[in-house]
Design an enzyme around this catalytic site. Structure first.
Site, PDB file in Angstrom:
ATOM      1  N   SER A 237      49.173  -8.024  47.332  1.00  0.00           N
ATOM      2  CA  SER A 237      49.522  -7.426  46.047  1.00  0.00           C
ATOM      3  C   SER A 237      50.147  -6.062  46.281  1.00  0.00           C
ATOM      4  CB  SER A 237      48.266  -7.293  45.174  1.00  0.00           C
ATOM      5  OG  SER A 237      47.446  -6.272  45.711  1.00  0.00           O
ATOM      6  N   LYS A 238      50.572  -5.465  45.201  1.00  0.00           N
ATOM      7  CA  LYS A 238      51.267  -4.166  45.240  1.00  0.00           C
ATOM      8  C   LYS A 238      50.565  -3.124  46.117  1.00  0.00           C
ATOM      9  CE  LYS A 238      54.297  -2.301  43.587  1.00  0.00           C
ATOM     10  NZ  LYS A 238      55.508  -2.645  44.123  1.00  0.00           N
ATOM     11  N   ARG A 239      49.237  -3.163  46.060  1.00  0.00           N
ATOM     12  CA  ARG A 239      48.549  -2.081  46.775  1.00  0.00           C
ATOM     13  C   ARG A 239      48.695  -2.198  48.293  1.00  0.00           C
ATOM     14  NH1 ARG A 239      43.602  -3.794  48.531  1.00  0.00           N
ATOM     15  NH2 ARG A 239      43.207  -5.918  47.807  1.00  0.00           N
TER      16      ARG A 239
END
Ligand code: GLU
Length: 460
Positions: A237-239
């Site tokens: 994911s984005k993180r």
């Protein structure tokens, strides 16, 4: 399956980004189809009209085009096929493999709230009995005994007891198909032979097989590929970093490098790391796909990108670089020849096009250049005096790298200096920094007029 044309499809929902997990799914479908001389199709699953926009579809098309994974036919939009989805649901009704499930508003609400197995009282009743006018969704009449087995080409045989599968809705009360139903009808009508998708869809497959069975359709072969995870093992994911294909493009990754990396993430052919698209097509098959979750390694991708940068064709690379530089500041018209001349040096150290743009920026700017503090520190009074004298000596050379080198050496000798004592201040004056490709090549790329202008700007 001798004589059969292999057909695969990529079926993204247009949500506004093309995730690299999706890109890898598209790549596997593309390579599998090419390997078998088949066709690779694109279906935009845009039945959720609120989330689906033309812009989101365009993001997918642009991303696939950039990756070199354009489909063989115009994309098929799932939303245009709703009448066909309904038709199949009615065929199932007529065949007795589906039933109208009349529900009161209360039951409907409960069903929406709890996604638990729904045992409808209407399953075994005569459809004509239904109270008119309220919410007749159509449900599949799923078998209660026995097992459903997916003979998955990656996961092996996966089995579920039919008692665990409920009578899912195929057509909602408002006449729209459910996701599971639309996927099956479309895959069948598109004559898809192999469904290659993320393993988060494996559980859907058991339900989807029920529709194939009910319609007497031959199901495609399935291959569920492990999802991409971050270094910590959680779903990417984005993180973890960039996840959208366009982000990678913006950050300066080459599509060939990204595809090569995504291919190797979860697929192997011996120890081969770098594979051209032709080799990928020749070697790709589903038996090389691993079952374990793939872990995204940004450092490895970046390293691979550097390798691809060094092997890339210079002209398109130069164009890409100039386009990136033009976003930052006005680009001088003579910049393109300068960049092209130094690109072989600059890319030796670069990992991304952004690194390249940083290191090439000095070539396309006009005086006065911005200076790094370390470069400013080199421009002492003595250094400026030397540079002032150096100007005419350089101007008299033929301005080839060899001519410039000879002029610099002669100048250093004449002034009792080491070459570096001349070259470093000159580098600072010409580039605004303390690192650049060889000074003779750098000066030659800038050309006589520009070199004198840059010397003049610091020592004039
Ligand atoms: N539209 C689904 C998704 O984006 C994929 C459906 C499929 O591949 O069967 O996850």
């Amino acid at each position: 399956m001798p004589g059969m044309t292999i057909r695969t499809r990529f079926a993204p929902s247009p949500t506004g980004l093309l995730h690299i997990g999706g890109a890898r799914t598209a790549l596997f479908n593309y390579l599998f189809a090419r390997h078998h001389h088949g066709e690779f199709l694109l279906r935009i699953e845009d039945t959720d009209r609120e989330r689906s926009t033309d812009a989101a579809t365009q993001v997918i098309l642009d991303g696939l085009a950039w990756l070199g994974l354009a489909p063989d036919q115009a994309p098929i939009f799932q939303s245009t096929r709703q009448a066909r989805h309904a038709e199949v649901a009615y065929d199932m009704l007529a065949a007795g493999t589906a039933y109208r499930c009349w529900l009161t508003a209360d039951e409907l609400r409960q069903m929406r709230e709890h996604s638990t197995r729904v045992e409808s009282p209407w399953r075994d009743r005569d459809p004509a009995e239904g109270p008119p006018g309220i919410n007749p969704a159509i449900r599949i009449k799923a078998p209660r005994e026995g097992d459903t087995i997916v003979h998955d080409l990656v996961q092996g045989d996966v089995r579920v007891a039919n008692a665990e599968l409920d009578d899912m809705i195929i057509l909602r009360a408002d006449g729209t198909p459910t996701y599971q139903h639309a996927v099956v009808v479309d895959d069948h009508d598109m004559a898809i032979t192999h469904v290659i998708r993320g393993d988060d869809h494996l559980t859907n497959t058991f339900r989807q097989l029920g529709i194939y069975r009910a319609m007497g359709w031959e199901p495609p072969r399935f291959a569920h590929i492990p999802l991409i995870h971050g270094a910590d093992g959680a779903k990417l994911s984005k993180r973890h970093g960039a996840v959208s294909v366009l982000e990678f493009r913006e950050q300066g990754f080459l599509p060939e490098a990204l595809c090569n990396y995504l291919l190797r993430l979860g697929w192997a052919h011996g120890d081969d790391e770098i594979l051209s698209r032709d080799e990928q097509i020749k070697l790709f098959d589903l038996d090389g796909v691993g079952r374990g979750a793939a872990r995204m390694d940004y450092a490895k991708l970046t390293h691979l990108n550097g390798v691809y940068l060094r092997g890339a064709d210079l002209l398109p690379l130069c164009d890409d670089l100039l386009a990136r530089l033009a976003l930052r500041f006005p680009v001088a018209p003579e910049a393109s020849a300068r960049v092209l001349a130094l690109l072989p040096f600059l890319r030796e150290r670069a990992k991304t096009l952004m690194d390249l743009a940083d290191s090439a920026a000095f070539l396309v700017r006009t005086v006065p250049l911005p200076f790094e503090p370390k470069a400013t520190a080199l421009l002492t009074d003595e250094a400026r005096d030397l540079l002032r004298a150096l100007g005419p000596a350089l101007a008299a050379s033929d301005f080839t790298p060899a001519g410039i080198d000879a002029a610099l050496r002669a100048f250093a000798d004449a002034h009792g200096k080491k070459l570096g004592q001349i070259a470093q201040p000159l580098r600072a004056a010409l580039t605004g920094s303390t690192a650049s490709p060889p000074i003779d090549a750098t000066a030659a790329a800038l050309g006589r007029t520009e070199v004198l202008a840059r010397i003049g700007a610091v020592a004039g």
